[in-house]
Design a protein around this motif. Structure first.
Motif, PDB file in Angstrom:
ATOM      1  N   TYR A   1      37.185 105.700  59.863  1.00  0.00           N
ATOM      2  CA  TYR A   1      37.438 105.310  61.249  1.00  0.00           C
ATOM      3  C   TYR A   1      38.930 105.210  61.572  1.00  0.00           C
ATOM      4  O   TYR A   1      39.314 105.221  62.745  1.00  0.00           O
ATOM      5  CB  TYR A   1      36.787 103.951  61.565  1.00  0.00           C
ATOM      6  CG  TYR A   1      35.290 103.979  61.535  1.00  0.00           C
ATOM      7  CD1 TYR A   1      34.568 104.610  62.533  1.00  0.00           C
ATOM      8  CD2 TYR A   1      34.594 103.364  60.494  1.00  0.00           C
ATOM      9  CE1 TYR A   1      33.178 104.639  62.507  1.00  0.00           C
ATOM     10  CE2 TYR A   1      33.204 103.385  60.461  1.00  0.00           C
ATOM     11  CZ  TYR A   1      32.506 104.026  61.460  1.00  0.00           C
ATOM     12  OH  TYR A   1      31.151 104.054  61.432  1.00  0.00           O
ATOM     13  N   VAL A   2      39.774 105.101  60.564  1.00  0.00           N
ATOM     14  CA  VAL A   2      41.203 104.886  60.785  1.00  0.00           C
ATOM     15  C   VAL A   2      41.843 105.953  61.674  1.00  0.00           C
ATOM     16  O   VAL A   2      42.561 105.618  62.619  1.00  0.00           O
ATOM     17  CB  VAL A   2      41.955 104.734  59.446  1.00  0.00           C
ATOM     18  CG1 VAL A   2      43.462 104.709  59.653  1.00  0.00           C
ATOM     19  CG2 VAL A   2      41.499 103.468  58.722  1.00  0.00           C
ATOM     20  N   PRO A   3      41.607 107.250  61.444  1.00  0.00           N
ATOM     21  CA  PRO A   3      42.282 108.264  62.273  1.00  0.00           C
ATOM     22  C   PRO A   3      41.956 108.180  63.759  1.00  0.00           C
ATOM     23  O   PRO A   3      42.741 108.613  64.590  1.00  0.00           O
ATOM     24  CB  PRO A   3      41.792 109.592  61.689  1.00  0.00           C
ATOM     25  CG  PRO A   3      41.403 109.269  60.290  1.00  0.00           C
ATOM     26  CD  PRO A   3      40.850 107.865  60.353  1.00  0.00           C
TER      27      PRO A   3
ATOM     28  N   GLU B   1      48.091  97.375  69.735  1.00  0.00           N
ATOM     29  CA  GLU B   1      46.964  97.956  70.477  1.00  0.00           C
ATOM     30  C   GLU B   1      46.077  98.790  69.554  1.00  0.00           C
ATOM     31  O   GLU B   1      44.853  98.791  69.691  1.00  0.00           O
ATOM     32  CB  GLU B   1      47.483  98.812  71.631  1.00  0.00           C
ATOM     33  CG  GLU B   1      48.129  97.978  72.722  1.00  0.00           C
ATOM     34  CD  GLU B   1      48.897  98.814  73.723  1.00  0.00           C
ATOM     35  OE1 GLU B   1      48.700  98.565  74.929  1.00  0.00           O
ATOM     36  OE2 GLU B   1      49.689  99.687  73.318  1.00  0.00           O
ATOM     37  N   ILE B   2      46.691  99.482  68.620  1.00  0.00           N
ATOM     38  CA  ILE B   2      45.912 100.273  67.655  1.00  0.00           C
ATOM     39  C   ILE B   2      45.177  99.349  66.696  1.00  0.00           C
ATOM     40  O   ILE B   2      43.988  99.535  66.418  1.00  0.00           O
ATOM     41  CB  ILE B   2      46.830 101.257  66.899  1.00  0.00           C
ATOM     42  CG1 ILE B   2      47.454 102.255  67.879  1.00  0.00           C
ATOM     43  CG2 ILE B   2      46.059 101.973  65.795  1.00  0.00           C
ATOM     44  CD1 ILE B   2      48.574 103.081  67.297  1.00  0.00           C
TER      45      ILE B   2
ATOM     46  N   PRO C   1      36.429  95.397  64.815  1.00  0.00           N
ATOM     47  CA  PRO C   1      35.010  95.461  64.442  1.00  0.00           C
ATOM     48  C   PRO C   1      34.758  96.078  63.061  1.00  0.00           C
ATOM     49  O   PRO C   1      33.625  96.139  62.610  1.00  0.00           O
ATOM     50  CB  PRO C   1      34.369  96.315  65.531  1.00  0.00           C
ATOM     51  CG  PRO C   1      35.449  96.858  66.369  1.00  0.00           C
ATOM     52  CD  PRO C   1      36.749  96.270  65.929  1.00  0.00           C
ATOM     53  N   HIS C   2      35.793  96.533  62.407  1.00  0.00           N
ATOM     54  CA  HIS C   2      35.657  97.205  61.113  1.00  0.00           C
ATOM     55  C   HIS C   2      36.260  96.352  60.002  1.00  0.00           C
ATOM     56  O   HIS C   2      37.013  95.427  60.253  1.00  0.00           O
ATOM     57  CB  HIS C   2      36.364  98.570  61.156  1.00  0.00           C
ATOM     58  CG  HIS C   2      35.845  99.454  62.247  1.00  0.00           C
ATOM     59  ND1 HIS C   2      34.641 100.117  62.170  1.00  0.00           N
ATOM     60  CD2 HIS C   2      36.357  99.756  63.460  1.00  0.00           C
ATOM     61  CE1 HIS C   2      34.450 100.784  63.278  1.00  0.00           C
ATOM     62  NE2 HIS C   2      35.480 100.592  64.087  1.00  0.00           N
ATOM     63  N   ALA C   3      35.956  96.713  58.783  1.00  0.00           N
ATOM     64  CA  ALA C   3      36.511  96.031  57.606  1.00  0.00           C
ATOM     65  C   ALA C   3      37.846  96.672  57.244  1.00  0.00           C
ATOM     66  O   ALA C   3      38.025  97.259  56.177  1.00  0.00           O
ATOM     67  CB  ALA C   3      35.534  96.092  56.436  1.00  0.00           C
ATOM     68  N   ILE C   4      38.795  96.599  58.194  1.00  0.00           N
ATOM     69  CA  ILE C   4      40.112  97.200  58.028  1.00  0.00           C
ATOM     70  C   ILE C   4      41.156  96.123  58.320  1.00  0.00           C
ATOM     71  O   ILE C   4      41.102  95.480  59.374  1.00  0.00           O
ATOM     72  CB  ILE C   4      40.316  98.393  58.990  1.00  0.00           C
ATOM     73  CG1 ILE C   4      39.239  99.462  58.741  1.00  0.00           C
ATOM     74  CG2 ILE C   4      41.707  98.982  58.836  1.00  0.00           C
ATOM     75  CD1 ILE C   4      39.193 100.552  59.784  1.00  0.00           C
TER      76      ILE C   4
END
Length: 92
Positions: A42-44, A75-76, A82-85
């Motif tokens: 999901y990072v990109p 903002e990014i 919502p993710h495990a990041i």
């Protein structure tokens, strides 16, 4: 300098940036990202999602601009909630 770390369903990267601060003094910063539970792919799309959110809100000027003048790191990173990041920033 970009370093990638991948181990199964977890992965990460470290970005090391060297330059000068507003007073011309040398500065080095390290930004780290760690993704778990297969959320790395999901990072990109995080910057794209943040930019689309701004466009839909009508919160951008028209015309050509530098990306950093239109979208900031916060903002990014907000798109990662919502993710495990997770990310961190250090001044070295």
């Amino acid at each position: 300098k970009l370093t990638r770390i991948t181990t199964g369903e977890s992965g990460g990267m470290v970005v090391l940036a060297k330059g000068r601060d507003g007073n011309g003094k040398p500065i080095t910063r390290r930004w780290s990202l760690f993704a778990q539970h297969d959320d790395g792919p999901y990072v990109p799309e995080m910057a794209t999602a943040a930019m689309l959110r701004k466009l839909l809100a009508g919160d951008t000027a028209t015309g050509a601009h530098l990306g950093a003048d239109v979208l900031n790191l916060a903002e990014i990173e907000a798109e990662m909630v919502p993710h495990a990041i997770t990310t961190s920033m250090e001044t070295l």
